[in-house]
Design a protein around this motif. Structure first.
Motif, PDB file in Angstrom:
ATOM      1  N   GLN A  43      50.769 113.499  -2.959  1.00  0.00           N
ATOM      2  CA  GLN A  43      50.117 113.826  -2.026  1.00  0.00           C
ATOM      3  C   GLN A  43      48.628 113.475  -1.770  1.00  0.00           C
ATOM      4  O   GLN A  43      47.788 113.083  -0.822  1.00  0.00           O
ATOM      5  N   THR A  44      47.960 113.576  -2.835  1.00  0.00           N
ATOM      6  CA  THR A  44      46.600 113.259  -3.152  1.00  0.00           C
ATOM      7  C   THR A  44      46.033 111.844  -3.752  1.00  0.00           C
ATOM      8  O   THR A  44      44.887 111.633  -3.406  1.00  0.00           O
ATOM      9  N   GLU A  45      46.996 111.301  -4.393  1.00  0.00           N
ATOM     10  CA  GLU A  45      46.735 109.879  -4.774  1.00  0.00           C
ATOM     11  C   GLU A  45      47.796 108.787  -4.076  1.00  0.00           C
ATOM     12  O   GLU A  45      48.715 108.297  -4.863  1.00  0.00           O
ATOM     13  N   THR A  55      45.449 113.844 -12.535  1.00  0.00           N
ATOM     14  CA  THR A  55      46.228 112.772 -11.786  1.00  0.00           C
ATOM     15  C   THR A  55      47.741 113.493 -11.687  1.00  0.00           C
ATOM     16  O   THR A  55      47.946 114.467 -12.245  1.00  0.00           O
ATOM     17  N   GLU A  56      48.233 113.247 -10.497  1.00  0.00           N
ATOM     18  CA  GLU A  56      49.505 113.691 -10.265  1.00  0.00           C
ATOM     19  C   GLU A  56      50.678 112.728 -10.182  1.00  0.00           C
ATOM     20  O   GLU A  56      51.883 112.659  -9.797  1.00  0.00           O
ATOM     21  N   LEU A  80      41.639 122.513   5.684  1.00  0.00           N
ATOM     22  CA  LEU A  80      42.422 122.152   4.402  1.00  0.00           C
ATOM     23  C   LEU A  80      43.211 123.626   3.957  1.00  0.00           C
ATOM     24  O   LEU A  80      44.511 123.577   3.545  1.00  0.00           O
ATOM     25  N   SER A 131      37.618 109.938  -3.037  1.00  0.00           N
ATOM     26  CA  SER A 131      38.071 111.556  -2.776  1.00  0.00           C
ATOM     27  C   SER A 131      38.152 112.253  -4.116  1.00  0.00           C
ATOM     28  O   SER A 131      38.191 113.463  -4.452  1.00  0.00           O
ATOM     29  N   LYS A 132      38.321 111.304  -5.360  1.00  0.00           N
ATOM     30  CA  LYS A 132      38.532 112.025  -6.756  1.00  0.00           C
ATOM     31  C   LYS A 132      37.079 112.723  -7.163  1.00  0.00           C
ATOM     32  O   LYS A 132      37.325 113.707  -7.697  1.00  0.00           O
ATOM     33  N   TYR A 175      35.058 113.988  -4.863  1.00  0.00           N
ATOM     34  CA  TYR A 175      34.297 114.573  -3.368  1.00  0.00           C
ATOM     35  C   TYR A 175      33.488 115.848  -3.732  1.00  0.00           C
ATOM     36  O   TYR A 175      32.562 116.134  -3.056  1.00  0.00           O
TER      37      TYR A 175
END
Length: 501
Positions: free
Chosen positions: A152-154, A252-253, A371, A418-419, A421
């Motif tokens: 979702q984020t990466e 990390t995901e 968010l 974004s990492k 932010y």
């Protein structure tokens, strides 16, 4: 008052230590059951099944929500009830069940009631027989869990789409499936006095530095935490001792990124119940890298990394530079642009610095609302915020149009990296204040302070700004700013330890 608090803390510590003192399994079945019921209370999900084995009373105890009922029946209950030629003594019966009757592989022998209670709440079925001063625990876990889904984020354009989930064993399996070498190590330890959360330190035995791994384990053991409900609980204990707005512990995901970091000699830390892994040590330059860089050709990977560095500079310095120019350095603008900016700013009721801080603060409010709100109404919040800030505020003369352009460029640029932010959003406000108070001179001085602070950060012997400071030419030309072709770097090794001072 202070002495009283110390005495109270000491009493709590002594009582906690006393409660955790190991209690041996009794030979009497009733005493064992009474102890377990005293520890677990009247919880409805704890099930007790009384039975008889070779003339001796026995009981099976399990947590209904943590076990797979089908596995319990097939591997434990059915084989025990159907067994023949049972020995007479309780100890021999327990050994007979362990060695010849149980159909499962995951089983252990407990000699303390503390371990028995921990196994029950962890999803194991415990067998107690009257007369045996120990018990057998069978692994039949089957608690509810989320299936493996996309990251979702990466988000990546190419490559694998799998992401870590909350299930601890599934995350380990995702790494094992990608790295089948026997050098992969997964060392488990328990953290949290109450939560008893499992934490796994993952590394390659032939690449990770033993001293670094020992220090990571030592820091985790010294972490005095009552509850560990996420990976963020452990990050402060793993970071560098130098205080900085950036972090030397990455997250990390994606399992493929975790494997790549382990291949460079780093440690990956998995926390049970958290779909994110921690990476130690983590370099500043890695915030501008992604797995897509290694799936594209080198020249395009270089272009993307330059784009990310440029976006980082825009998101940090652009609002501060705009405030500094409008307040102190108007001569830097062309005459036509200076006239337009002056006309726009003359109709607004606030100074440029106050206007910039206000509009960026309002943007952060809208972002946080979008968010945290449910997805069904999150888009509505974004639309309303854009209409209010973009159209109404300019029409009402509260905000100048150039300021709105600066906010839009800054917001878009910040999402490119974004990492980082969160530190970038704080630095943005700092440089707006510095630019409004001291102009370019304050911005340059503030940049120097931030740079010196980053140069002072060292995580486990590795400089945070490596390979830029100190300069490591081989790493810079291999896979930092410029990524070479896989034909040239595929068979070579570059370990994180080679970047040390």
């Amino acid at each position: 008052m202070r002495n009283w608090l110390k005495q109270a803390e000491a009493r709590v510590t002594r009582s906690a230590a006393a409660s955790e003192a190991p209690v041996q399994v009794y030979a009497e079945l009733e005493r064992n059951v009474q102890y377990i019921k005293a520890q677990l209370g009247d919880s409805f999900d704890i099930l007790y099944k009384q039975t008889c084995i070779g003339g001796n009373r026995a009981v099976l105890i399990m947590d209904d929500g943590m076990c797979d009922n089908l596995l319990v029946t097939q591997q434990v209950v059915a084989p025990i009830l159907a067994m023949q030629n049972v020995p007479e003594t309780a100890g021999a019966q327990m050994a007979y069940i362990r060695d010849r009757i149980s159909a499962g592989i995951d089983q252990k022998e407990d000699h303390t009631l503390n371990d028995v209670v921990a196994d029950i709440v962890s999803g194991l079925v415990v067998l107690l027989i009257d007369g045996a001063p120990f018990c057998e625990a069978f692994g039949v876990q089957g608690f509810p869990k989320r299936s493996i889904d996309n990251a979702q984020t990466e988000v990546q354009e190419r490559g694998a789409q799998e992401a870590f989930v909350e299930s601890f064993k599934d995350n380990v399996a995702l790494i094992r499936r990608r790295v089948r070498a026997p050098v992969a190590r997964f060392e488990l330890q328990e953290m949290g006095a109450t939560s008893k959360t499992r934490v796994c330190v993952c590394y390659f035995a032939d690449r990770a530095d033993k001293q670094m791994i020992a220090e990571i384990k030592s820091r985790l053991k010294k972490a005095n935490l009552d509850m560990v409900l996420g990976a963020g609980y452990l990050r402060p204990f793993l970071e560098s001792d130098v205080r900085t707005i950036f972090t030397s512990v990455g997250t990390t995901e994606r399992p493929d990124i975790a494997c790549a970091e382990m291949a460079e000699g780093r440690a990956v830390i998995l926390v049970d119940g958290t779909p994110f892994a921690l990476i130690v040590p983590y370099l500043f330059s890695e915030n501008f890298q992604s797995m897509d860089d290694y799936n594209h050709r080198p020249y395009y990977a270089l272009f993307i990394r330059v784009l990310k560095f440029f976006s980082f500079l825009i998101s940090v310095f652009l609002p501060g530079l705009y405030v500094a120019v409008c307040t102190f350095h108007q001569e830097l603008l062309p005459v036509s642009m200076l006239y337009d900016v002056a006309v726009q700013e003359s109709v607004t009721p606030f100074p440029v610095m106050a206007e910039a801080i206000f509009i960026h603060f309002l943007y952060e409010i809208v972002r946080e609302a979008g968010l945290r709100m449910p997805k069904s109404v999150g888009h509505a919040v974004s639309i309303v915020g854009a209409l209010v800030i973009g159209d109404t505020a300019v029409s009402a003369g509260l905000i100048a149009a150039p300021m709105l352009i600066v906010v839009a460029m800054t917001a878009i640029s910040s999402f490119v990296v974004s990492k980082i932010y969160y530190p970038v959003s704080i630095l943005r406000f700092v440089f707006m204040l510095v630019g409004g108070l001291a102009g370019f001179y304050g911005i340059v001085l503030g940049f120097g302070v931030v740079l010196l602070n980053l140069c002072a950060v060292t995580a486990y012997g590795t400089p945070f700004l490596a390979p830029f400071s100190p300069v490591h030419v081989g790493a810079l030309l291999r896979d930092s700013f410029w990524r070479r072709s896989w034909k040239k770097i595929g068979g070579r090794e570059l370990r994180i330890r080679s970047l040390e001072k």
